[in-house]
Design a protein around this motif. Structure first.
Motif, PDB file in Angstrom:
ATOM      1  N   THR A   1       0.625  -0.988   0.061  1.00 56.75           N
ATOM      2  CA  THR A   1      -0.221  -0.249  -0.075  1.00 56.75           C
ATOM      3  C   THR A   1       0.836   1.344   0.288  1.00 56.75           C
ATOM      4  OG1 THR A   1      -1.532  -1.146   1.378  1.00 56.75           O
ATOM      5  CG2 THR A   1      -1.715   1.071   1.546  1.00 56.75           C
TER       6      THR A   1
ATOM      7  N   THR B   1      -4.162   9.711   0.870  1.00 57.49           N
ATOM      8  CA  THR B   1      -4.871   9.380   0.015  1.00 57.49           C
ATOM      9  C   THR B   1      -4.074   7.781   0.103  1.00 57.49           C
ATOM     10  OG1 THR B   1      -3.449  10.485  -1.366  1.00 57.49           O
ATOM     11  CG2 THR B   1      -5.779  11.308  -0.836  1.00 57.49           C
ATOM     12  N   SER B   2      -4.197   6.791  -0.173  1.00 59.08           N
ATOM     13  CA  SER B   2      -4.261   6.014  -0.372  1.00 59.08           C
ATOM     14  C   SER B   2      -4.454   4.809  -1.866  1.00 59.08           C
ATOM     15  CB  SER B   2      -4.063   5.046   0.338  1.00 59.08           C
ATOM     16  OG  SER B   2      -4.967   4.347   0.984  1.00 59.08           O
ATOM     17  N   PHE B   3      -3.570   3.695  -2.378  1.00 56.56           N
ATOM     18  CA  PHE B   3      -3.588   2.833  -3.558  1.00 56.56           C
ATOM     19  C   PHE B   3      -2.718   1.527  -2.477  1.00 56.56           C
ATOM     20  CE2 PHE B   3      -0.407   5.402  -5.109  1.00 56.56           C
ATOM     21  CZ  PHE B   3       0.245   4.705  -6.315  1.00 56.56           C
ATOM     22  N   LYS B   4      -3.390   0.516  -3.964  1.00 51.48           N
ATOM     23  CA  LYS B   4      -2.317  -0.630  -3.204  1.00 51.48           C
ATOM     24  C   LYS B   4      -1.611  -1.208  -4.435  1.00 51.48           C
ATOM     25  CE  LYS B   4      -3.860  -3.955   0.322  1.00 51.48           C
ATOM     26  NZ  LYS B   4      -4.412  -4.808   0.644  1.00 51.48           N
TER      27      LYS B   4
ATOM     28  N   GLY C   1      -5.102   6.626 -11.941  1.00 52.97           N
ATOM     29  CA  GLY C   1      -5.398   5.315 -11.657  1.00 52.97           C
ATOM     30  C   GLY C   1      -5.003   4.823 -12.890  1.00 52.97           C
TER      31      GLY C   1
END
Length: 379
Positions: free
Chosen positions: A111, A131-134, A171
């Motif tokens: 992450t 804010t986060s993303f994997k 993204g």
């Protein structure tokens, strides 16, 4: 408390906690008890440090405040403390500050979490500020925020990684390099969004929105530790050329690399003595500094890839088999290099431009990890 000026403060870990030391006189400003192996990462705002611990990334306030007021600044100090704010992480890894943002990578889950660096002004990070993303899989990775709003991020698994790409704000994937086996380590250089990454077959440079491979003569060439400067197009790296073999003595190189990010080329500098990953720093004029086993701080003109000065700083030393054991540590802020010597429990201050050892301060603990924050130098 208002003061006339604020000297840089060093946060130093030891077995049992973190000491915050005034680098002007060595006085201990705070001693925070905390167990476990702790790593220290500048948060980028000239005041806070992110402490990698078993909880994740904990916010540490070093208590230095600079308030601009017309044509001058007002300076205040408070007692350093852990603020209680934490970004949860299974295995807290790399922290990168760039383009007014700070990105942290959780190796345990893959992450990436990003926040505006200024959000730390109150010492707290609320969920709406993060804010986060994997990434696809957990791995030892890194993420670099760009001024464009994109993020450069690695992809891979615990066993293999060779990809770094541009993840756009929506993204989608922009530029990508899949020719970076063992990708590890990054640095930012002069120019807008100029970033380098270490690989095991020569580094890659991200510049003008594209990745450029750095050619090297060796079949195996790892520069997994990279050190940049916003005022220099050159990036300083370690330079390993022997592929590791289980059970074999690890390589102790005596050469370092200098990447020219404008044309994606690299030169090497022979130092005549070995170093380790905590030996490196950059001066305010773009100089490279490297502490070698003979106790000397080598000052390098990165434009010519040549050593210009050598300063006797610490007792001679060798790299520990276990990298978590205390060893000499180099950090730079402005024109100054701060060097710990666990063998003598001292913190040395060197002026980089002149190659002068200015002071040697006695510490009350055996120093391990260190970071130095100058409140007037923000990234």
């Amino acid at each position: 408390m208002e003061v006339s000026d604020v000297d840089p403060r060093a946060a130093i870990t030891y077995d049992g906690g973190i000491q915050i030391v005034d680098t002007s006189d060595g006085s201990v400003v705070a001693d925070i008890k905390k167990e476990g192996f702790l790593r220290l990462n500048p948060a980028g705002d000239g005041r806070h440090v992110l402490v990698s611990s078993s909880e994740g990334f904990e916010v540490l306030d070093l208590g230095m405040i600079v308030k601009p007021h017309g044509d001058h600044n007002h300076y205040y100090t408070t007692t350093p403390k852990l603020t209680g704010s934490v970004i949860a992480a299974d295995k807290p890894g790399h922290v990168v500050t760039h383009a007014g943002k700070t990105a942290v990578f959780d190796d345990g889950t893959g992450t990436v979490t990003v926040f505006e660096t200024d959000a730390l002004e109150d010492g707290q990070l609320s969920s709406d500020e993060l804010t986060s993303f994997k990434t696809n899989d957990p791995h030892h990775g890194v993420a670099v925020p760009l001024t464009s709003g994109s993020i450069l991020v690695t992809e891979g698994t615990e066993d293999e990684r060779h990809t770094v790409h541009e993840r756009k704000a929506d993204g989608s994937i922009g530029a990508e390099s899949t020719d970076c086996p063992g990708v590890h380590g990054e640095a930012t250089a002069q120019g807008e969004d100029v970033v380098t990454f270490g690989c095991t077959n020569g580094s890659v440079v991200f510049r003008d929105g594209q990745f450029h491979k750095v050619p090297v003569p060796e079949e195996y060439q790892r520069s997994g530790n990279q050190f940049g400067s916003y005022d220099s197009p050159y990036v300083l790296t370690d330079y390993k050329t022997v592929e590791p073999v289980d059970g074999a003595e690890p390589e102790h190189p005596t050469r370092v690399g200098v990447i020219n990010t404008t044309d994606a080329t690299t030169k090497t500098v022979e130092l005549g003595s070995a170093y380790w990953f905590r030996s490196f720093g950059r001066g305010e004029a773009g100089e490279g500094v490297v502490l070698t086993n003979d106790g000397k701080l080598n000052i390098i003109d990165t434009a010519t890839a040549a050593v210009t000065k050598q300063v006797d700083v610490v007792t001679s030393w060798t790299e520990n088999e276990n990298w978590q054991e205390p060893g000499p540590n180099v950090k730079t802020a402005g024109d100054f290099a701060y060097v710990t010597d666990p063998a003598t429990k001292q913190l040395h201050l060197v002026q980089i431009s002149t190659g002068t050892l200015l002071s040697s301060l006695d510490l009350s603990v055996v120093p391990n990890e260190m970071t130095v924050i100058d409140a007037e130098l923000k990234h």
